[in-house]
Design a protein around this motif. Structure first.
Motif, PDB file in Angstrom:
ATOM      1  N   GLY A  67      23.670  36.525  59.183  1.00 40.96           N
ATOM      2  CA  GLY A  67      22.219  36.562  59.006  1.00 40.96           C
ATOM      3  C   GLY A  67      21.809  36.048  57.645  1.00 40.96           C
ATOM      4  O   GLY A  67      22.391  35.118  57.089  1.00 40.96           O
ATOM      5  N   GLN A  68      20.793  36.679  57.078  1.00 42.51           N
ATOM      6  CA  GLN A  68      20.248  36.207  55.811  1.00 42.51           C
ATOM      7  C   GLN A  68      21.156  36.495  54.632  1.00 42.51           C
ATOM      8  O   GLN A  68      20.941  35.979  53.555  1.00 42.51           O
ATOM      9  CB  GLN A  68      18.880  36.860  55.573  1.00 42.51           C
ATOM     10  N   SER A  69      22.166  37.360  54.828  1.00 45.67           N
ATOM     11  CA  SER A  69      23.047  37.704  53.715  1.00 45.67           C
ATOM     12  C   SER A  69      24.032  36.597  53.391  1.00 45.67           C
ATOM     13  O   SER A  69      24.721  36.651  52.387  1.00 45.67           O
ATOM     14  CB  SER A  69      23.825  38.990  54.051  1.00 45.67           C
ATOM     15  N   VAL A  70      24.142  35.577  54.256  1.00 44.44           N
ATOM     16  CA  VAL A  70      25.061  34.475  54.017  1.00 44.44           C
ATOM     17  C   VAL A  70      24.328  33.349  53.320  1.00 44.44           C
ATOM     18  O   VAL A  70      23.288  32.886  53.778  1.00 44.44           O
ATOM     19  CB  VAL A  70      25.674  33.980  55.341  1.00 44.44           C
ATOM     20  N   ASN A  71      24.881  32.889  52.215  1.00 46.13           N
ATOM     21  CA  ASN A  71      24.276  31.816  51.461  1.00 46.13           C
ATOM     22  C   ASN A  71      24.472  30.496  52.200  1.00 46.13           C
ATOM     23  O   ASN A  71      25.540  30.231  52.744  1.00 46.13           O
ATOM     24  CB  ASN A  71      24.928  31.745  50.076  1.00 46.13           C
ATOM     25  N   THR A  72      23.478  29.662  52.199  1.00 49.95           N
ATOM     26  CA  THR A  72      23.570  28.375  52.895  1.00 49.95           C
ATOM     27  C   THR A  72      23.966  27.249  51.962  1.00 49.95           C
ATOM     28  O   THR A  72      24.040  26.097  52.374  1.00 49.95           O
ATOM     29  CB  THR A  72      22.230  28.042  53.549  1.00 49.95           C
ATOM     30  N   THR A  73      24.231  27.558  50.693  1.00 49.87           N
ATOM     31  CA  THR A  73      24.695  26.549  49.733  1.00 49.87           C
ATOM     32  C   THR A  73      26.057  26.938  49.205  1.00 49.87           C
ATOM     33  O   THR A  73      26.486  28.082  49.312  1.00 49.87           O
ATOM     34  CB  THR A  73      23.706  26.438  48.557  1.00 49.87           C
ATOM     35  N   ASP A  74      26.737  25.960  48.604  1.00 51.99           N
ATOM     36  CA  ASP A  74      28.077  26.207  48.063  1.00 51.99           C
ATOM     37  C   ASP A  74      27.967  26.851  46.685  1.00 51.99           C
ATOM     38  O   ASP A  74      28.318  26.257  45.665  1.00 51.99           O
ATOM     39  CB  ASP A  74      28.860  24.888  47.974  1.00 51.99           C
ATOM     40  N   SER A  75      27.482  28.085  46.653  1.00 51.97           N
ATOM     41  CA  SER A  75      27.286  28.767  45.369  1.00 51.97           C
ATOM     42  C   SER A  75      28.486  29.617  44.964  1.00 51.97           C
ATOM     43  O   SER A  75      28.643  29.951  43.785  1.00 51.97           O
ATOM     44  CB  SER A  75      26.034  29.652  45.429  1.00 51.97           C
ATOM     45  N   ALA A  76      29.333  29.992  45.920  1.00 55.65           N
ATOM     46  CA  ALA A  76      30.512  30.797  45.590  1.00 55.65           C
ATOM     47  C   ALA A  76      31.519  29.937  44.835  1.00 55.65           C
ATOM     48  O   ALA A  76      31.666  28.744  45.101  1.00 55.65           O
ATOM     49  CB  ALA A  76      31.141  31.358  46.858  1.00 55.65           C
ATOM     50  N   VAL A  77      32.220  30.575  43.884  1.00 56.43           N
ATOM     51  CA  VAL A  77      33.131  29.845  43.001  1.00 56.43           C
ATOM     52  C   VAL A  77      34.494  30.514  42.996  1.00 56.43           C
ATOM     53  O   VAL A  77      34.590  31.737  42.921  1.00 56.43           O
ATOM     54  CB  VAL A  77      32.572  29.781  41.558  1.00 56.43           C
ATOM     55  N   ARG A  78      35.531  29.682  43.069  1.00 54.79           N
ATOM     56  CA  ARG A  78      36.900  30.166  42.900  1.00 54.79           C
ATOM     57  C   ARG A  78      37.546  29.343  41.786  1.00 54.79           C
ATOM     58  O   ARG A  78      37.555  28.110  41.836  1.00 54.79           O
ATOM     59  CB  ARG A  78      37.712  30.016  44.184  1.00 54.79           C
ATOM     60  N   ILE A  79      38.086  30.027  40.769  1.00 55.44           N
ATOM     61  CA  ILE A  79      38.707  29.347  39.626  1.00 55.44           C
ATOM     62  C   ILE A  79      40.199  29.667  39.634  1.00 55.44           C
ATOM     63  O   ILE A  79      40.594  30.823  39.736  1.00 55.44           O
ATOM     64  CB  ILE A  79      38.078  29.790  38.290  1.00 55.44           C
ATOM     65  N   THR A  80      41.011  28.638  39.520  1.00 50.45           N
ATOM     66  CA  THR A  80      42.472  28.794  39.486  1.00 50.45           C
ATOM     67  C   THR A  80      43.000  28.345  38.132  1.00 50.45           C
ATOM     68  O   THR A  80      42.673  27.236  37.670  1.00 50.45           O
ATOM     69  CB  THR A  80      43.138  27.969  40.596  1.00 50.45           C
ATOM     70  N   HIS A  81      43.778  29.200  37.495  1.00 54.48           N
ATOM     71  CA  HIS A  81      44.445  28.838  36.244  1.00 54.48           C
ATOM     72  C   HIS A  81      45.785  28.208  36.619  1.00 54.48           C
ATOM     73  O   HIS A  81      46.713  28.895  37.035  1.00 54.48           O
ATOM     74  CB  HIS A  81      44.650  30.070  35.363  1.00 54.48           C
ATOM     75  N   ILE A  82      45.874  26.894  36.497  1.00 56.60           N
ATOM     76  CA  ILE A  82      47.019  26.147  37.017  1.00 56.60           C
ATOM     77  C   ILE A  82      48.348  26.589  36.422  1.00 56.60           C
ATOM     78  O   ILE A  82      49.330  26.774  37.160  1.00 56.60           O
ATOM     79  CB  ILE A  82      46.793  24.625  36.810  1.00 56.60           C
ATOM     80  N   PRO A  83      48.477  26.824  35.105  1.00 55.68           N
ATOM     81  CA  PRO A  83      49.789  27.214  34.558  1.00 55.68           C
ATOM     82  C   PRO A  83      50.322  28.530  35.112  1.00 55.68           C
ATOM     83  O   PRO A  83      51.528  28.688  35.282  1.00 55.68           O
ATOM     84  CB  PRO A  83      49.522  27.316  33.049  1.00 55.68           C
ATOM     85  N   THR A  84      49.447  29.487  35.395  1.00 55.80           N
ATOM     86  CA  THR A  84      49.903  30.796  35.868  1.00 55.80           C
ATOM     87  C   THR A  84      49.700  30.997  37.362  1.00 55.80           C
ATOM     88  O   THR A  84      50.304  31.901  37.951  1.00 55.80           O
ATOM     89  CB  THR A  84      49.154  31.927  35.125  1.00 55.80           C
ATOM     90  N   GLY A  85      48.856  30.182  37.971  1.00 56.57           N
ATOM     91  CA  GLY A  85      48.564  30.355  39.386  1.00 56.57           C
ATOM     92  C   GLY A  85      47.573  31.471  39.675  1.00 56.57           C
ATOM     93  O   GLY A  85      47.286  31.760  40.843  1.00 56.57           O
ATOM     94  N   MET A  86      47.047  32.113  38.650  1.00 54.82           N
ATOM     95  CA  MET A  86      46.087  33.197  38.847  1.00 54.82           C
ATOM     96  C   MET A  86      44.736  32.642  39.282  1.00 54.82           C
ATOM     97  O   MET A  86      44.317  31.567  38.843  1.00 54.82           O
ATOM     98  CB  MET A  86      45.915  34.004  37.564  1.00 54.82           C
ATOM     99  N   THR A  87      44.079  33.396  40.149  1.00 52.07           N
ATOM    100  CA  THR A  87      42.771  32.979  40.637  1.00 52.07           C
ATOM    101  C   THR A  87      41.763  34.107  40.490  1.00 52.07           C
ATOM    102  O   THR A  87      42.124  35.286  40.435  1.00 52.07           O
ATOM    103  CB  THR A  87      42.836  32.575  42.121  1.00 52.07           C
ATOM    104  N   ALA A  88      40.504  33.714  40.455  1.00 48.75           N
ATOM    105  CA  ALA A  88      39.396  34.674  40.463  1.00 48.75           C
ATOM    106  C   ALA A  88      38.231  33.995  41.135  1.00 48.75           C
ATOM    107  O   ALA A  88      37.990  32.797  40.935  1.00 48.75           O
ATOM    108  CB  ALA A  88      39.030  35.098  39.044  1.00 48.75           C
ATOM    109  N   GLU A  89      37.518  34.748  41.950  1.00 53.41           N
ATOM    110  CA  GLU A  89      36.367  34.173  42.633  1.00 53.41           C
ATOM    111  C   GLU A  89      35.179  35.114  42.559  1.00 53.41           C
ATOM    112  O   GLU A  89      35.328  36.317  42.358  1.00 53.41           O
ATOM    113  CB  GLU A  89      36.701  33.857  44.088  1.00 53.41           C
ATOM    114  N   CYS A  90      34.002  34.532  42.725  1.00 56.52           N
ATOM    115  CA  CYS A  90      32.777  35.322  42.707  1.00 56.52           C
ATOM    116  C   CYS A  90      31.748  34.664  43.613  1.00 56.52           C
ATOM    117  O   CYS A  90      31.576  33.442  43.587  1.00 56.52           O
ATOM    118  CB  CYS A  90      32.220  35.431  41.285  1.00 56.52           C
TER     119      CYS A  90
END
Length: 448
Positions: A304-327
């Motif tokens: 429903g309306q709770s889903v964003n219709t644009t690519d606003s979510a972000v996932r960041i990956t730290h390549i040397p360690t492989g760690m990720t975080a998203e929001c």
């Protein structure tokens, strides 16, 4: 009468007793209130189930009277007096004097607490001696008994202060934290996600109870009102000190109230994980932007309306360690990116802390583990209305009150902190800690 009291008191410093007798004062006999029991453990690096109940003051006395603690304490006092003598010597270069002055300041609180405790104990002995010789004087006995109770109370506070000055400190105790909750992946289903939401709400309520600031960083809801994952930044007074032992696997046992599992009408078991990371400042760690991979996607939700219709979510990956975080909390891609970077920075910072010494265990790995039930630190049994912490044996018989995140949770955390502090001191001494040349309050990590 005045002369009699002066002779009987001798060199006692209890001037208020003398003043009361001179003015014919009559005071009520003070009976010390019973002290709440406190439980201490036998702990070899981790919490065990063995419990010995005693009141707090008795436990502190027993600990301070241990031979190793006494040897350590007197060694530090001797070091302080030795440094004092050296500073009085004019034949010191500037660098050596600065070093000695720094160490002198470090030891001063401990030595002050030690001397104040010794003086108070002497005062108590003098009052006790007077009580034995004044058995037939009811007024004198009443005043001396009151004085005795007050001195004993002061000694309890001084001994606790002395013990705290001996306990090694964790340099991150004053840090803010990033607290994450993750629903279990192997067991539980709907019940796990619902419980994850309840635990997250509990920590939000606890933050309000402690007057901490609770800033939501990420919130990924599940169906039927549950929660897949959430993260928050909690800031305030000694947040990490209070929350660092909350990290680990939490197990729930209940008959589901909603969702597909509720149709089976039997007790289900699920798990969720709490992760507590000390929040670094910007000067603690720098990350090269070239080492980051940033992906954007549409936020997920219940529909429903709770889903964003644009690519606003972000996932960041730290390549040397492989760690990720998203929001995906905000509709703004820039805000989500900033939040994800803060979480990623905390995770990388935690990894750096874990690599500082070979003897330190991985705090994050100990907290996350494999998310299996065998690694649980606490169980919440709704059918039996019971919360049990498996490290201390702590038990609450009011699960709803516990999940409100108020006094019951605060009581458990205080118990965990007391056990950890006590064992940190004993382990320091057991492994050849400072006995005169070392520091009274050195750095201590989560796993020390």
């Amino acid at each position: 009468m005045h002369k009699l009291v002066r002779l009987s008191l001798g060199a006692c410093t209890c001037y208020r007793v003398l003043h009361g007798v001179q003015n014919g004062a009559r005071t009520k006999l003070l009976t010390p209130k019973p002290k709440s029991p406190m439980c201490y453990l036998s702990w070899n690096g981790r919490f065990s189930l063995k419990r010995t109940y005693c009141n707090k003051s008795t436990a502190i006395v027993d600990l301070l009277q241990q031979e190793s603690v006494q040897r350590h304490l007197h060694g530090l006092v001797a070091e302080y007096h030795h440094i004092t003598q050296r500073l009085e010597n004019g034949f010191l270069d500037d660098a050596e004097r600065r070093l000695l002055n720094r160490r002198h300041v470090e030891l001063l609180p401990l030595v002050t607490a030690f001397q104040n405790t010794e003086d108070a104990v002497k005062d108590l002995k003098e009052v006790e001696a007077l009580l034995q010789s004044a058995e037939e004087d009811e007024q004198m006995v009443e005043l001396l008994t009151e004085e005795q109770a007050q001195i004993e109370k002061r000694i309890d506070g001084l001994r606790n202060e002395l013990l705290q000055s001996l306990i090694p400190i964790d340099v991150h105790d004053t840090n803010d934290v990033i607290l994450e909750v993750v629903a279990g992946r192997t067991t539980g289903g709907d019940i796990c996600q619902q419980f994850t939401r309840e635990v997250f709400d509990m920590y939000q309520s606890f933050s309000s109870y402690k007057n901490w600031e609770f800033e939501l960083l990420n919130y990924t809801p599940a169906e039927y009102g549950g929660l897949h994952h959430a993260a928050a930044r909690i800031s305030g007074d000694t947040v990490y000190k209070h929350l660092k032992y909350e990290g680990g696997t939490h197990r729930v046992q209940r008959i589901p109230e909603i969702g597909l599992s509720s149709r089976m009408e039997r007790i289900h078991t699920g798990t969720m994980t709490v992760i507590v990371l000390p929040q670094p400042s910007k000067i603690d760690i720098s990350i090269d932007p070239k080492e980051l991979r940033i992906d954007t996607f549409r936020s997920k939700g219940a529909g429903g309306q709770s889903v964003n219709t644009t690519d606003s979510a972000v996932r960041i990956t730290h390549i040397p360690t492989g760690m990720t975080a998203e929001c995906q909390q905000s509709r703004s891609q820039l805000q989500n990116r900033d939040t994800a970077m803060r979480v990623l920075r905390a995770r990388i910072y935690q990894q750096m802390l874990e690599q500082e010494g070979e003897q330190r265990h991985s705090a994050r790995r100990l907290q996350v583990g494999t998310r299996s039930q065998s690694e649980r630190i606490r169980s919440y049994n709704f059918s039996q209305n019971r919360v049990t912490d498996h490290r201390t044996g702590y038990m609450s018989r009011d699960i709803k009150e516990f999940l409100r995140g108020g006094e019951a949770l605060d009581e458990l955390i205080a118990e965990l902190m007391a056990h950890a502090d006590r064992e940190a001191l004993l382990q320091l001494l057991e492994h050849g800690g400072p006995t005169g040349e070392g520091k009274a309050r050195g750095a201590r990590t989560l796993d020390s």
